[in-house]
Design a protein around this motif. Structure first.
Motif, short mmCIF file in Angstrom:
data_model
loop_
_atom_site.label_atom_id
_atom_site.label_comp_id
_atom_site.label_asym_id
_atom_site.label_seq_id
_atom_site.Cartn_x
_atom_site.Cartn_y
_atom_site.Cartn_z
N GLN A 253 2.59 1.07 -16.36
CA GLN A 253 1.87 0.27 -15.38
C GLN A 253 2.89 -0.69 -14.77
N VAL A 254 3.03 -0.66 -13.45
CA VAL A 254 4.10 -1.39 -12.77
C VAL A 254 3.51 -2.36 -11.76
N ARG A 255 4.02 -3.59 -11.78
CA ARG A 255 3.68 -4.58 -10.77
C ARG A 255 4.94 -4.90 -9.96
N ILE A 256 4.79 -4.97 -8.63
CA ILE A 256 5.90 -5.33 -7.75
C ILE A 256 5.41 -6.49 -6.88
N ARG A 257 6.13 -7.61 -6.94
CA ARG A 257 5.77 -8.81 -6.17
C ARG A 257 6.78 -8.97 -5.04
N VAL A 258 6.28 -9.12 -3.80
CA VAL A 258 7.16 -9.21 -2.64
C VAL A 258 6.77 -10.41 -1.80
N GLY A 259 7.75 -11.22 -1.41
CA GLY A 259 7.53 -12.34 -0.51
C GLY A 259 8.32 -12.16 0.77
N ASN A 260 7.77 -12.58 1.90
CA ASN A 260 8.41 -12.38 3.20
C ASN A 260 8.81 -13.71 3.82
N HIS A 266 6.50 -6.82 7.67
CA HIS A 266 7.15 -5.65 7.09
C HIS A 266 6.11 -4.77 6.39
N PRO A 267 5.89 -3.54 6.87
CA PRO A 267 5.01 -2.60 6.18
C PRO A 267 5.77 -1.93 5.02
N ILE A 268 5.54 -2.37 3.80
CA ILE A 268 6.26 -1.87 2.64
C ILE A 268 5.55 -0.62 2.12
N HIS A 269 6.34 0.46 1.95
CA HIS A 269 5.78 1.79 1.70
C HIS A 269 6.47 2.43 0.50
N PRO A 292 -7.07 1.51 -2.65
CA PRO A 292 -5.78 2.17 -2.77
C PRO A 292 -5.04 2.21 -1.43
N GLU A 293 -3.73 2.07 -1.49
CA GLU A 293 -2.86 2.10 -0.31
C GLU A 293 -1.56 2.81 -0.69
N VAL A 294 -0.79 3.22 0.30
CA VAL A 294 0.60 3.61 0.08
C VAL A 294 1.54 2.72 0.91
N THR A 295 0.96 1.92 1.80
CA THR A 295 1.72 0.97 2.61
C THR A 295 0.92 -0.31 2.73
N THR A 296 1.58 -1.44 2.56
CA THR A 296 0.91 -2.73 2.81
C THR A 296 1.78 -3.59 3.69
N ASP A 297 1.17 -4.20 4.69
CA ASP A 297 1.91 -5.03 5.64
C ASP A 297 1.99 -6.45 5.10
N ILE A 298 3.20 -6.99 5.09
CA ILE A 298 3.41 -8.35 4.58
C ILE A 298 3.88 -9.21 5.76
N ALA A 299 3.06 -10.16 6.15
CA ALA A 299 3.37 -11.01 7.30
C ALA A 299 4.31 -12.14 6.89
N VAL A 300 4.78 -12.86 7.89
CA VAL A 300 5.74 -13.95 7.67
C VAL A 300 5.11 -15.02 6.78
N CYS A 320 10.81 -0.50 3.74
CA CYS A 320 10.04 -0.99 4.90
C CYS A 320 9.87 0.18 5.86
N HIS A 321 8.68 0.31 6.43
CA HIS A 321 8.41 1.47 7.29
C HIS A 321 8.73 1.21 8.76
N LYS A 322 9.28 0.06 9.09
CA LYS A 322 9.85 -0.11 10.42
C LYS A 322 11.23 0.55 10.41
N SER A 323 11.39 1.61 11.18
CA SER A 323 12.56 2.47 11.02
C SER A 323 13.87 1.73 11.26
N HIS A 324 13.90 0.75 12.17
CA HIS A 324 15.16 0.04 12.40
C HIS A 324 15.45 -0.99 11.31
N HIS A 325 14.49 -1.21 10.39
CA HIS A 325 14.76 -2.10 9.27
C HIS A 325 15.42 -1.36 8.10
N THR A 326 15.58 -0.03 8.23
CA THR A 326 16.34 0.72 7.23
C THR A 326 17.67 1.17 7.82
N MET A 327 18.26 0.27 8.61
CA MET A 327 19.60 0.47 9.14
C MET A 327 20.37 -0.84 8.99
#
Length: 459
Positions: A253-260, A266-269, A292-300, A320-327
């Motif tokens: 069982q895994v928990r992942i905590r993300v802050g923006n 950022h849509p985290i996928h 249930p989700e596979v992507t969640t959007d995290i606002a500023v 992140c599912h914004k394609s230019h954020h994986t460059m």
């Protein structure tokens, strides 16, 4: 400077108090500041004093040690310039805490009385805001509003009770645009003191912050006046392939905590699994409100907790599912050249510009393999090698590694996944069926188009 030298210099500082409720006798002896310069993910800090809790793992980071002083949990943060390795081959000159950007994660337990000494080693004043906390107004850390600024060379004390469990952040509220653009931020985790109806027990608990920088190729210091056009999108001030994998055992069982703390959402996928959003910086989400989700959007300025059952083995992309954020660092004013015939053009331009390379006539994938000269201290746009070749990712990207044979409490990278026979996509070499297309109208022929208009309505 060694920790011993730093302790001596801090001991000579005339301390100031962040709020009237803090006794000056509490500052008679400062806890030694712990400095960390490694960019690697540190093992979880298992508590040996105070209330017990299940510790988190900070991705490419660490947890700040504390001391117990008459029942108070004491920490020492040092705000200072730091050098942060964004990925092998590129360092950034940032501001942070205790040798790193972001600063160390602070972990406490609900009900703990916490005392944080903050020493300012920056060239300008600062403060620390404890984002999302319930606390006395004078401890909220807003320069000019709730406290005087912490001037260079001063140490302030913040003291309050961690009143509710959850995932929080800390960052300055003094010259905020500059100091946050330079990397000043960190995570704060408050664990529940007892079983909580909306907070599950997990086997692995990860956390990290989203941040972004605008660093010109060949330079090392962020452009602090940038508002939107950033060129380095990072997790805990790291970009792929410098971001460590999240390593778990199968059926953990895994928990992942993300802050923006960037300037955009950022849509985290995650691939191969679905998760549930179980908490925000406002607290745990009731069970009836989860889905249930596979992507969640995290606002500023937001925090999100996601939880999942890691029941599918493999090396799963997490990004992140914004394609230019994986460059990585790139120019945004580049024309689209897909389909443009460059025949003969490159040879002519090379006579004037020897290092000229055709870019983008077939898409950008070639950029991952081109050995194009780069300025010093600059990363390629797309980099990182996988077991089957170039991954063609940068920025906000990592790998969620699920293994059946990973030991409990072992976070070491197990290497690339060994796929069972017959489970990898492969090239088809058999006959290819004919494709059937509608016969186009002859050139110049008139084409009749019948349109049925909807009935009009009077408004």
């Amino acid at each position: 400077m060694t920790r011993r030298d730093l302790l001596k210099s801090v001991g000579a500082i005339t301390a100031a108090v962040a709020g009237a409720s803090v006794s000056r006798t509490a500052m008679a002896a400062l806890p030694e500041p712990v400095i960390q310069t490694s960019p690697n993910t540190m093992d979880p800090l298992v508590p040996t004093t105070g209330r017990p809790y299940n510790p988190v793992v900070t991705l490419n980071g660490w947890t700040l040690p504390w001391r117990m002083n008459n029942g108070v949990k004491e920490f020492h943060l040092v705000a200072e310039p730091v050098v942060r390795e964004l990925a092998p081959g590129m360092n950034a000159h940032l501001w942070g805490y205790n040798g790193q950007s972001p600063g160390p994660t602070i972990e406490v337990v609900e009900g703990d009385r916490v005392r944080i000494f903050v020493t300012n080693k920056l060239p300008e004043h600062t403060s620390v805001h404890w984002h999302g906390q319930r606390l006395p107004n004078g401890m909220d850390g807003v320069s000019g509003l709730t406290q005087p600024s912490i001037k260079p060379g001063q140490t302030f004390v913040y003291e309050f009770i961690a009143r509710r469990p959850g995932t929080f952040m800390y960052h300055p509220h003094a010259d905020e645009m500059v100091q946050m653009a330079m990397g000043m931020m960190g995570m704060w985790i408050t664990h529940p003191k007892e079983a909580h109806p909306h907070i599950a027990e997990v086997d692995r608990d990860f956390c990290f912050l989203l941040n972004a920088y605008d660093i010109e190729p060949g330079s090392a210091t962020p452009k602090i006046m940038t508002m939107t056009d950033f060129n380095l999108w990072t997790w805990n001030s790291r970009v792929f392939p410098g971001i460590d994998p999240l390593v778990v055992r199968k059926n953990d069982q895994v928990r992942i905590r993300v802050g923006n703390l960037t300037m955009t959402n950022h849509p985290i996928h995650i691939h191969g699994h679905e998760f549930t959003v179980t908490g925000t910086d406002g607290g745990p989400i009731p069970l009836s409100a989860r889905r249930p989700e596979v992507t969640t959007d995290i606002a500023v300025g937001q925090m999100r907790q996601i939880e999942l059952l890691a029941d599918e083995e493999g090396d799963w992309a997490f990004h992140c599912h914004k394609s230019h954020h994986t460059m990585n660092a790139m120019g945004h004013d580049v024309p689209t050249m897909i389909g443009v015939d460059h025949s003969g053009l490159m040879q002519k331009i090379n006579k004037l510009v020897p290092d000229y390379m055709v870019m983008g006539d077939r898409g950008m994938a070639d950029m991952a393999e081109m050995q194009m000269p780069l300025p010093a201290n600059t990363l390629p746009m797309m980099t990182g090698q996988g077991p089957f070749g170039g991954i063609e990712m940068g920025g906000m990207f990592s790998v969620f590694k699920v293994r059946a044979d990973q030991a409990k409490g072992d976070y070491t990278d197990p290497g690339w996944f060994t796929h069972p026979k017959g489970t990898v996509a492969y090239e088809w070499t058999g006959p290819t069926p004919e494709s059937h297309h509608a016969t186009p109208a002859p050139a110049g022929a008139e084409v009749e188009l019948q349109v049925k208009k909807p009935a009009t309505h009077q408004h």
